[in-house]
Write a protein that holds these residues in place. Sequence first.
Motif, PDB file in Angstrom:
ATOM      1  N   VAL A 118       0.772  -1.349  -0.193  1.00 44.38           N
ATOM      2  CA  VAL A 118       0.041   0.159  -0.006  1.00 44.38           C
ATOM      3  C   VAL A 118       0.892   1.306  -0.057  1.00 44.38           C
ATOM      4  O   VAL A 118       0.431   2.104  -0.614  1.00 44.38           O
ATOM      5  CB  VAL A 118      -1.052  -0.011   1.190  1.00 44.38           C
ATOM      6  N   ALA A 119       1.957   1.150   0.848  1.00 44.61           N
ATOM      7  CA  ALA A 119       2.842   2.345   0.761  1.00 44.61           C
ATOM      8  C   ALA A 119       3.442   2.584  -0.421  1.00 44.61           C
ATOM      9  O   ALA A 119       3.727   3.589  -0.978  1.00 44.61           O
ATOM     10  CB  ALA A 119       3.719   2.337   2.186  1.00 44.61           C
ATOM     11  N   GLY A 120       3.916   1.447  -1.062  1.00 41.57           N
ATOM     12  CA  GLY A 120       4.863   1.717  -2.112  1.00 41.57           C
ATOM     13  C   GLY A 120       3.906   2.186  -3.562  1.00 41.57           C
ATOM     14  O   GLY A 120       4.553   3.102  -4.193  1.00 41.57           O
ATOM     15  N   VAL A 121       2.687   1.649  -3.504  1.00 45.01           N
ATOM     16  CA  VAL A 121       1.840   2.059  -4.621  1.00 45.01           C
ATOM     17  C   VAL A 121       1.447   3.581  -4.356  1.00 45.01           C
ATOM     18  O   VAL A 121       1.295   4.476  -5.225  1.00 45.01           O
ATOM     19  CB  VAL A 121       0.596   1.420  -4.715  1.00 45.01           C
ATOM     20  N   SER A 122       1.163   3.815  -3.140  1.00 45.55           N
ATOM     21  CA  SER A 122       0.603   5.349  -2.796  1.00 45.55           C
ATOM     22  C   SER A 122       1.889   6.361  -3.190  1.00 45.55           C
ATOM     23  O   SER A 122       1.591   7.363  -3.232  1.00 45.55           O
ATOM     24  CB  SER A 122       0.431   5.317  -1.040  1.00 45.55           C
ATOM     25  N   ALA A 154       3.837   6.365   4.588  1.00 44.99           N
ATOM     26  CA  ALA A 154       4.007   5.524   5.471  1.00 44.99           C
ATOM     27  C   ALA A 154       2.937   5.579   6.654  1.00 44.99           C
ATOM     28  O   ALA A 154       2.470   4.288   7.076  1.00 44.99           O
ATOM     29  CB  ALA A 154       5.511   5.393   5.914  1.00 44.99           C
ATOM     30  N   GLN A 155       2.650   6.538   7.080  1.00 47.44           N
ATOM     31  CA  GLN A 155       1.928   6.812   8.264  1.00 47.44           C
ATOM     32  C   GLN A 155       0.131   6.270   7.904  1.00 47.44           C
ATOM     33  O   GLN A 155      -0.353   5.790   8.532  1.00 47.44           O
ATOM     34  CB  GLN A 155       1.755   8.218   8.864  1.00 47.44           C
ATOM     35  N   GLY A 156      -0.004   7.126   6.606  1.00 47.07           N
ATOM     36  CA  GLY A 156      -1.538   6.642   6.283  1.00 47.07           C
ATOM     37  C   GLY A 156      -1.731   5.306   6.178  1.00 47.07           C
ATOM     38  O   GLY A 156      -2.804   4.679   6.377  1.00 47.07           O
TER      39      GLY A 156
END
Length: 368
Positions: free
Chosen positions: A148-152, A258-260
Amino acid sequence: MASDLLLALVVAAALAFDYTNGFHDTANVVATSISTRALPPRLAILIAAVLNFIGAFLSLKVAATIASGIVDSGSITLQVVFAGLVGAIVWNLLTWWFGLPSSSSHALIGGVVGAMLVASGPDAIMGEGLLGKVVVPALVAPILAFAVAGVSILLVYRIAGRLSPGPATRGFRLGQIVTGSMLALAHGTNDAQKTMGIITLALVAHGSLNAVDPQVPLWVVISSASAIALGTYSGGWRIIRTMGSKIIKMDAAQGFTAQGSGAAVILAATHVGFPLSTTHVISGGVVGAGAAKRLSAVKWGVAGNMAVAWVLTIPAAGLTGAVAYGLSALVGGGTVGPLVVLAVIVVGTIVALRARSTPPPLAEEAAA
């Protein structure tokens, strides 16, 4: 009377664990905001402490899992609960000492499972619950947060790539205040409940609560929320340095994603009652946000050391919990056993601190 004294000792140990959970896992919540200068350290920690406290009141599903979904609550004893807490506290302090962001949640579960194995054998362990609600989420959650963090971060860079660096950075720092607050709230909803669950187990063992469908008392919720908030405010600076700068050199956009991502995964797990490791989740988010930018941005040696600590957490805490229970039973069980274990821990801690603070001998003294 002896049973009441032992219950008080167990509750005190549970709240002590909750406190160590707070200062151990502070880094999960605030390190990204501090490293990108979205918030000054003390303000970031204060916000995290307040939201940890509030988050503890939002759900009790994780507490129910701990209280009745991993070990047979009908077979639990106060000695088992105490020994499990010892295993968790010792592992928390050891990993904090070396600055490794390991899982307080898995330390607690491992400690209780290890003590229960020695006390009642494998039949008292609910294997399906342990596998489905602990082991599988432990494997899936950091991978999901990583993805999720990578795509975001790729989407964020594409959207914000044409903006001037200064305004974009300021915008992401403001966004980090929001995502960091969400992460702190999520941490409170998940992690504080583990202590609630373990105190509920102790109350069942004491006979104060029904073993079939134990309900978490309000005083347990308030005390657990307060302990984790106080621990969070004290801050675990060793681990904050690891999370904030030793894995990747983080920019504001990476901190925001990362936080989200971490908050979203933790809140989803809390909703279904999974006692997730917030450490695993936010670490996966941090690594994913760095690796998506470029693989060389991640210090894989540090990430590897963290992964080793993750793998060792449940068995190491379980072994410590088993030894603590064995020692307690060896000296007679009851209230005397836990008091002896507590004395051993206090003496060992004092010896370790003195050894750490003793300066090395001078060269001429060593030669002599």
